[in-house]
Motif scaffolding. Structure first.
Motif, short mmCIF file in Angstrom:
data_model
loop_
_atom_site.label_atom_id
_atom_site.label_comp_id
_atom_site.label_asym_id
_atom_site.label_seq_id
_atom_site.Cartn_x
_atom_site.Cartn_y
_atom_site.Cartn_z
N ASP A 164 0.71 -0.83 -0.02
CA ASP A 164 0.13 -0.10 0.39
C ASP A 164 0.97 1.75 0.22
N CYS A 165 0.73 1.81 1.15
CA CYS A 165 1.42 3.60 1.32
C CYS A 165 3.19 3.60 2.23
N THR A 166 3.21 1.85 2.65
CA THR A 166 4.10 2.03 3.13
C THR A 166 5.00 1.03 3.04
N LEU A 167 6.58 1.62 2.86
CA LEU A 167 7.52 0.98 2.29
C LEU A 167 8.08 0.45 4.04
N PHE A 168 8.68 -1.37 3.85
CA PHE A 168 9.66 -1.65 5.01
C PHE A 168 10.75 -1.91 4.51
N VAL A 169 11.71 -1.75 5.44
CA VAL A 169 13.17 -2.23 4.98
C VAL A 169 13.69 -2.48 6.16
N PRO A 170 14.40 -3.73 6.36
CA PRO A 170 14.06 -4.39 7.61
C PRO A 170 15.81 -4.11 8.16
N ILE A 171 16.34 -3.49 9.20
CA ILE A 171 17.73 -3.52 10.22
C ILE A 171 18.14 -4.79 10.62
N THR A 172 17.20 -5.27 11.16
CA THR A 172 17.43 -6.67 11.98
C THR A 172 16.27 -7.16 11.90
N SER A 173 16.49 -9.04 12.90
CA SER A 173 15.48 -10.06 12.49
C SER A 173 14.42 -9.35 13.06
N GLU A 174 14.63 -8.10 14.74
CA GLU A 174 13.21 -7.76 15.39
C GLU A 174 12.95 -5.94 14.82
N VAL A 175 14.07 -5.20 14.44
CA VAL A 175 13.41 -4.43 13.96
C VAL A 175 13.48 -3.63 12.49
N GLU A 176 12.37 -3.33 11.76
CA GLU A 176 12.01 -2.87 10.62
C GLU A 176 12.37 -1.25 10.67
N ILE A 177 12.78 -0.23 9.53
CA ILE A 177 11.98 1.04 9.37
C ILE A 177 10.98 0.96 8.35
N HIS A 178 9.56 2.13 8.36
CA HIS A 178 8.78 1.91 7.97
C HIS A 178 8.71 3.45 7.25
N PHE A 179 8.49 3.45 5.78
CA PHE A 179 8.65 5.09 5.32
C PHE A 179 7.11 4.47 4.51
N VAL A 180 6.08 6.72 5.63
CA VAL A 180 4.80 5.72 4.93
C VAL A 180 4.21 7.49 4.18
N ASP A 181 4.39 7.00 3.12
CA ASP A 181 3.79 8.62 1.96
C ASP A 181 2.77 8.48 2.63
N ILE A 182 3.28 10.68 2.87
CA ILE A 182 2.00 11.06 3.69
C ILE A 182 1.84 12.43 2.62
N ASP A 183 1.82 12.38 1.23
CA ASP A 183 0.95 12.86 0.45
C ASP A 183 1.11 12.80 -0.98
N PRO A 184 0.86 12.84 -1.89
CA PRO A 184 0.58 12.63 -3.26
C PRO A 184 0.93 13.27 -4.21
N ASP A 185 1.00 14.09 -4.14
CA ASP A 185 1.76 15.49 -4.51
C ASP A 185 3.44 15.84 -4.48
N PHE A 186 3.71 15.74 -3.55
CA PHE A 186 5.25 16.02 -3.18
C PHE A 186 5.73 14.81 -2.29
N PRO A 187 6.65 14.75 -2.27
CA PRO A 187 7.99 13.63 -2.00
C PRO A 187 7.50 14.38 -0.23
N ALA A 188 7.16 13.48 0.09
CA ALA A 188 7.53 13.27 2.22
C ALA A 188 7.06 12.20 2.07
N ALA A 189 7.67 11.68 3.04
CA ALA A 189 7.23 10.67 3.88
C ALA A 189 8.03 10.80 5.70
N ASN A 190 6.70 10.36 6.29
CA ASN A 190 6.82 9.75 7.68
C ASN A 190 8.14 8.13 7.85
N VAL A 191 8.97 8.50 9.31
CA VAL A 191 10.01 7.01 9.12
C VAL A 191 9.55 6.95 10.63
N TYR A 192 9.62 5.79 10.65
CA TYR A 192 9.04 4.78 11.99
C TYR A 192 9.71 4.14 11.62
N ILE A 193 9.99 3.19 13.12
CA ILE A 193 10.72 1.86 13.90
C ILE A 193 10.04 1.12 14.62
#
Length: 228
Positions: A22-51
């Motif tokens: 969907d609107c989230t990109l998942f990036v594994p850092i370790t087997s236990e932790v990953e980063i989530h990039f969540v698109d927050i604007d349809p017209d402007f390049p911007a994403a929230n970053v979550y652990i």
């Protein structure tokens, strides 16, 4: 391409895997932790970053994602991932030294410094310690090792410190720690106070500011040898 697709392509070029949903990109850092990039604007390049925990489903009541940044470019997104990977490497190195997972650390009992979470210490010889501080230097996990001969009253100003260098190679780090433990008694004896003053007592080597020549009665700055 969307902003998240651009990030995924850049991460792939850097050898870092990711997956999109969907609107989230998942990036594994370790087997236990990953980063989530969540698109927050349809017209402007911007994403929230979550652990977030990698092994907990988003629909699980225990799932929790912590907002740590907002990125507005592909370069910032890749830099964010690189930083978290490097930070995890720092934690891993500290944990491995604390746990003594390598045979070269078998005779040492490291403990975490109460004032600095990035520093671990081990008692050696009669009254000395090996200090290992692991931190990021220009984005690279770097371990700095010191041998410290403690003063009689464990006062910081009365301690003698022998710097053993900084290391980015983990195997080299373990070799240095092992060698320091092997030579601890010898170094402790050589770092003891070397002069006696009738009014103040022994003078620590650190107070001399350099090499002392007893014949010429002059002090020589150690930095002079480093100009080459």
């Amino acid at each position: 391409m969307s902003f998240l697709e651009d990030i995924a392509a850049a991460l792939d070029d850097a050898g870092i895997e990711s997956r999109a949903h969907d609107c989230t990109l998942f990036v594994p850092i370790t087997s236990e932790v990953e980063i989530h990039f969540v698109d927050i604007d349809p017209d402007f390049p911007a994403a929230n970053v979550y652990i977030a925990a990698a092994d907990v489903d988003e629909e699980d009541e225990d799932f929790e994602a912590v907002l740590v940044a907002v990125v507005f470019s592909v370069d910032d997104a890749v830099a964010t991932v690189d930083e978290h990977i490097a930070t995890d490497q720092v934690v891993t190195i500290l944990r491995d030294v604390l746990d003594g997972t390598d045979d070269r650390l078998a005779d040492l009992d490291f403990f975490q410094d109460e004032d600095d979470a990035h520093t671990v210490r081990a008692e050696v010889a009669v009254n000395s310690e090996i200090h290992v501080c692991v931190d990021l230097e220009e984005g690279v996990p770097t371990a700095t090792v010191d041998f410290m001969a403690l003063g009689d009253d464990d006062e910081a100003w009365d301690d003698e410190i022998l710097s053993l260098g900084s290391f980015t190679d983990y195997d080299r780090l373990l070799d240095v720690i092992s060698l320091a433990a092997e030579h601890a008694e010898e170094w402790e004896e050589q770092l003891a106070p070397i002069d006696e003053d009738a009014s103040t007592g022994p003078v620590p080597r650190s107070a001399l500011g350099g090499l002392y020549d007893t014949d010429e009665e002059e002090y020589f700055d150690l930095d002079e040898d480093d100009e080459d």
